[in-house]
Design an enzyme around this catalytic site. Structure first.
Site, PDB file in Angstrom:
ATOM      1  N   HIS A 107       1.306   0.956  -2.636  1.00 27.53           N
ATOM      2  CA  HIS A 107       0.497   0.811  -3.867  1.00 27.53           C
ATOM      3  C   HIS A 107      -0.212  -0.553  -3.759  1.00 27.53           C
ATOM      4  O   HIS A 107      -0.976  -0.764  -2.805  1.00 27.53           O
ATOM      5  CB  HIS A 107       1.445   0.926  -5.063  1.00 27.53           C
ATOM      6  CG  HIS A 107       0.813   1.150  -6.406  1.00 27.53           C
ATOM      7  ND1 HIS A 107      -0.525   1.344  -6.595  1.00 27.53           N
ATOM      8  CD2 HIS A 107       1.362   1.199  -7.662  1.00 27.53           C
ATOM      9  CE1 HIS A 107      -0.770   1.503  -7.884  1.00 27.53           C
ATOM     10  NE2 HIS A 107       0.357   1.423  -8.557  1.00 27.53           N
TER      11      HIS A 107
ATOM     12  N   HIS B 125      -6.052   7.788   0.282  1.00 27.33           N
ATOM     13  CA  HIS B 125      -5.785   7.710  -1.158  1.00 27.33           C
ATOM     14  C   HIS B 125      -5.250   9.044  -1.640  1.00 27.33           C
ATOM     15  O   HIS B 125      -5.676  10.094  -1.154  1.00 27.33           O
ATOM     16  CB  HIS B 125      -7.068   7.355  -1.930  1.00 27.33           C
ATOM     17  CG  HIS B 125      -6.779   6.793  -3.279  1.00 27.33           C
ATOM     18  ND1 HIS B 125      -6.570   7.587  -4.375  1.00 27.33           N
ATOM     19  CD2 HIS B 125      -6.609   5.512  -3.696  1.00 27.33           C
ATOM     20  CE1 HIS B 125      -6.303   6.820  -5.417  1.00 27.33           C
ATOM     21  NE2 HIS B 125      -6.316   5.559  -5.030  1.00 27.33           N
TER      22      HIS B 125
ATOM     23  N   ASP C 102      -8.246  -1.509  -1.504  1.00 26.48           N
ATOM     24  CA  ASP C 102      -7.448  -2.616  -0.959  1.00 26.48           C
ATOM     25  C   ASP C 102      -8.010  -3.175   0.339  1.00 26.48           C
ATOM     26  O   ASP C 102      -7.814  -4.351   0.644  1.00 26.48           O
ATOM     27  CB  ASP C 102      -6.000  -2.170  -0.757  1.00 26.48           C
ATOM     28  CG  ASP C 102      -5.303  -1.988  -2.088  1.00 26.48           C
ATOM     29  OD1 ASP C 102      -5.475  -2.856  -2.944  1.00 26.48           O
ATOM     30  OD2 ASP C 102      -4.634  -0.968  -2.277  1.00 26.48           O
TER      31      ASP C 102
HETATM   32  N1  COA Z   1      -3.119   5.772   7.871  1.00 27.63           N
HETATM   33  C1  COA Z   1      -2.905   6.817   8.680  1.00 27.63           C
HETATM   34  N2  COA Z   1      -2.757   8.070   8.241  1.00 27.63           N
HETATM   35  C2  COA Z   1      -2.819   8.282   6.928  1.00 27.63           C
HETATM   36  C3  COA Z   1      -3.046   7.238   6.015  1.00 27.63           C
HETATM   37  C4  COA Z   1      -3.208   5.954   6.548  1.00 27.63           C
HETATM   38  N3  COA Z   1      -3.438   4.925   5.736  1.00 27.63           N
HETATM   39  N4  COA Z   1      -3.082   7.736   4.768  1.00 27.63           N
HETATM   40  C5  COA Z   1      -2.858   9.040   4.872  1.00 27.63           C
HETATM   41  N5  COA Z   1      -2.695   9.373   6.176  1.00 27.63           N
HETATM   42  C6  COA Z   1      -2.475  10.693   6.716  1.00 27.63           C
HETATM   43  C7  COA Z   1      -1.003  11.068   6.732  1.00 27.63           C
HETATM   44  O1  COA Z   1      -0.340  10.659   7.898  1.00 27.63           O
HETATM   45  C8  COA Z   1      -1.101  12.540   6.610  1.00 27.63           C
HETATM   46  O2  COA Z   1      -1.525  13.057   7.871  1.00 27.63           O
HETATM   47  P1  COA Z   1      -0.937  14.396   8.461  1.00 27.63           P
HETATM   48  O3  COA Z   1      -1.332  15.452   7.478  1.00 27.63           O
HETATM   49  O4  COA Z   1      -1.592  14.492   9.789  1.00 27.63           O
HETATM   50  O5  COA Z   1       0.554  14.168   8.517  1.00 27.63           O
HETATM   51  C9  COA Z   1      -2.261  12.747   5.661  1.00 27.63           C
HETATM   52  O6  COA Z   1      -3.091  11.627   5.844  1.00 27.63           O
HETATM   53  C10 COA Z   1      -1.846  12.872   4.190  1.00 27.63           C
HETATM   54  O7  COA Z   1      -1.039  11.776   3.861  1.00 27.63           O
HETATM   55  P2  COA Z   1      -0.039  11.733   2.608  1.00 27.63           P
HETATM   56  O8  COA Z   1       1.028  10.719   2.858  1.00 27.63           O
HETATM   57  O9  COA Z   1       0.404  13.115   2.240  1.00 27.63           O
HETATM   58  O10 COA Z   1      -0.973  11.222   1.497  1.00 27.63           O
HETATM   59  P3  COA Z   1      -0.488  10.648   0.116  1.00 27.63           P
HETATM   60  O11 COA Z   1      -1.429  11.151  -0.884  1.00 27.63           O
HETATM   61  O12 COA Z   1       0.950  10.875  -0.144  1.00 27.63           O
HETATM   62  O13 COA Z   1      -0.625   9.075   0.351  1.00 27.63           O
HETATM   63  C11 COA Z   1      -1.320   6.882   0.329  1.00 27.63           C
HETATM   64  C12 COA Z   1      -1.582   8.278  -0.218  1.00 27.63           C
HETATM   65  C13 COA Z   1      -2.212   5.908  -0.382  1.00 27.63           C
HETATM   66  C14 COA Z   1       0.142   6.497   0.048  1.00 27.63           C
HETATM   67  C15 COA Z   1      -1.586   6.864   1.848  1.00 27.63           C
HETATM   68  O14 COA Z   1      -2.930   7.186   2.102  1.00 27.63           O
HETATM   69  C16 COA Z   1      -1.206   5.544   2.496  1.00 27.63           C
HETATM   70  O15 COA Z   1      -0.030   5.340   2.856  1.00 27.63           O
HETATM   71  N6  COA Z   1      -2.216   4.621   2.645  1.00 27.63           N
HETATM   72  C17 COA Z   1      -1.937   3.305   3.170  1.00 27.63           C
HETATM   73  C18 COA Z   1      -1.459   2.405   2.030  1.00 27.63           C
HETATM   74  C19 COA Z   1      -2.585   2.032   1.118  1.00 27.63           C
HETATM   75  O16 COA Z   1      -3.655   1.646   1.538  1.00 27.63           O
HETATM   76  N7  COA Z   1      -2.293   2.105  -0.206  1.00 27.63           N
HETATM   77  C20 COA Z   1      -3.236   1.709  -1.234  1.00 27.63           C
HETATM   78  C21 COA Z   1      -3.735   2.887  -2.008  1.00 27.63           C
HETATM   79  S1  COA Z   1      -5.014   2.411  -3.142  1.00 27.63           S
END
Ligand code: COA
Length: 381
Positions: free
Chosen positions: A228, A267, A318
């Site tokens: 987050h 996201h 971010d």
């Molecule tokens: N880097 C690499 N791969 C990513 C990713 C990232 N930052 N964000 C999502 N993915 C990939 C996942 O590995 C997954 O791939 P797959 O289907 O091949 O396994 C797919 O995208 C879906 O990811 P998922 O974890 O289900 O998405 P989510 O909706 O639960 O997660 C976040 C959303 C924000 C938690 C996620 O994008 C993330 O961890 N981002 C990095 C942290 C970040 O920047 N947070 C700030 C948000 S404003």
């Protein structure tokens, strides 16, 4: 009495994705088209025509302020920036290794003990406390940095805006117009984002009729995590580890092959580019050039194109927030705390909305544990 075979037929939705957990007039996010709307206004409109304080006023009063209303609102905010001396002592006593978010959460929680209106949830008291809490949260972060770097804490300048005071009290320099424009926008973009994890946490706490201070403390604890708010600090790691755009492809491929996430990308809601990242990108470019960090911008552009190519995902707020804060000379350990100060205003709007039409938030769960076990006396286990 018969023993149950199944307890519930309900199925949990992992991560509550797409679950409608409440109603709000404050903000909506359209993740498929990339729209972010604060109280009816598209974020692009506000970015062009309003300041951070105007956007805060909008979320708290559902209307943009007139010039006169803004003047008295800003004066109230800036005049409430003083902290109780006990809270300043608490900041001084904290271990220097404590993360700014942990200290911010603890200090905001402590403010409850010194605020004469902590338990008063009347509309007027909530209005006064909102002004106080937003102003004090900013001062906690600014004072924390000054104290930890052995510099004197600075008093707010009543002639400057809340955002300008924030930069001034933290860095000790009055911001240039370019710096201030970027920082006002950064704070505005971090102000509010619907029912995200930390906002939901504040609403759950408020729904028990606990205090505004307690609800903010829940929000701060929730925002801290690297999935987050904590992502902006981690987003800068790449820039510290790779200083050449030509090496980015190899670095990103290595991270992805190890199953690691690229911080500042992806996201839960946005399936297209995060509009906040789009709005900050130009400011990041300008500030990087001014600060002699043009290579940072080239690396950022390269990271964007490689991650889009490999994973089909875009930078979120971010990623560019980290670059803008770095170019403004703000210390990395404070990135999330600065985000938290802006989001405090959004949380306060949600806490007040929750109080105004409250029903205890108490969901249910899908039970996936065992049933019908027999308890033996301890001597026989
Ligand atoms: N880097 C690499 N791969 C990513 C990713 C990232 N930052 N964000 C999502 N993915 C990939 C996942 O590995 C997954 O791939 P797959 O289907 O091949 O396994 C797919 O995208 C879906 O990811 P998922 O974890 O289900 O998405 P989510 O909706 O639960 O997660 C976040 C959303 C924000 C938690 C996620 O994008 C993330 O961890 N981002 C990095 C942290 C970040 O920047 N947070 C700030 C948000 S404003």
């Amino acid at each position: 009495m018969t023993k149950p075979n199944t307890v519930t037929s309900l199925t949990a939705l992992r991560g509550l994705e797409n679950v409608v957990a409440g109603s709000t007039r404050i903000c909506t996010v359209d993740g498929r088209e990339g729209h972010l709307i604060y109280s009816g206004y598209e974020i692009r409109e506000l970015a062009e025509h309003a300041s951070f304080a105007e956007a805060v006023y909008l979320l708290w009063h559902a209307e943009l302020p007139t010039a006169q209303e803004l003047g008295s609102f800003c004066a109230r905010l800036v005049s409430e920036m003083r902290l109780p001396s006990q809270v300043i002592e608490m900041i001084k006593l904290a271990p220097p290794s404590a993360h700014p978010m942990d200290l911010l959460r603890t200090a905001v929680s402590a403010l409850a003990m010194y605020d004469p209106e902590t338990e008063d949830r009347s509309t007027d008291a909530c209005d006064r406390k909102s002004v106080r809490l937003l102003a004090q949260t900013i001062t906690i972060v600014a004072d924390m940095h000054r104290i930890r770097t052995g510099q004197p804490v600075l008093s707010a300048d009543l002639e400057m805006s809340l955002a300008a005071n924030f930069l001034y009290m933290l860095r000790g320099q009055v911001p240039t117009p370019e710096e201030l424009a970027a920082f006002e926008l950064l704070l505005m973009l971090h102000l509010e984002h619907g029912f995200n994890a930390s906002t939901f946490a504040t609403r759950v706490t408020a729904s028990t009729l606990s205090s505004m201070h307690a609800a903010l403390t829940s929000g701060l604890g929730t925002l801290r995590g690297k999935l987050h708010g904590g992502a902006n600090e981690r987003a800068l790691d790449i820039f510290e580890q790779v200083d050449n755009a030509d090496l980015i492809e190899e670095y990103i491929d290595g991270m992805l092959n190890e199953g690691k996430r690229i911080m500042g990308f992806g996201h839960r809601v946005y399936k297209v580019e995060d509009p906040r990242a789009r709005l900050l990108r130009d400011h990041a470019r300008t500030l990087c050039h001014r600060a002699g960090m043009a290579d940072l911008e080239a690396i950022a552009t390269r990271i964007e194109s490689v991650v889009l190519d490999r994973k089909g995902i875009y930078p979120n707020v971010d990623f560019y927030s980290a670059i803008v804060q770095h170019a403004l000379g703000l210390p990395k350990p404070y990135f999330t705390a600065i985000f938290a100060c802006a989001r405090t205003a959004g949380w306060l709007a949600h806490i007040r909305e929750q109080y105004e039409d409250n029903r205890l938030i108490r969901p249910t769960s899908e039970y996936i544990g065992p049933l019908n076990k027999t308890a033996k006396p301890i001597s026989q286990r």
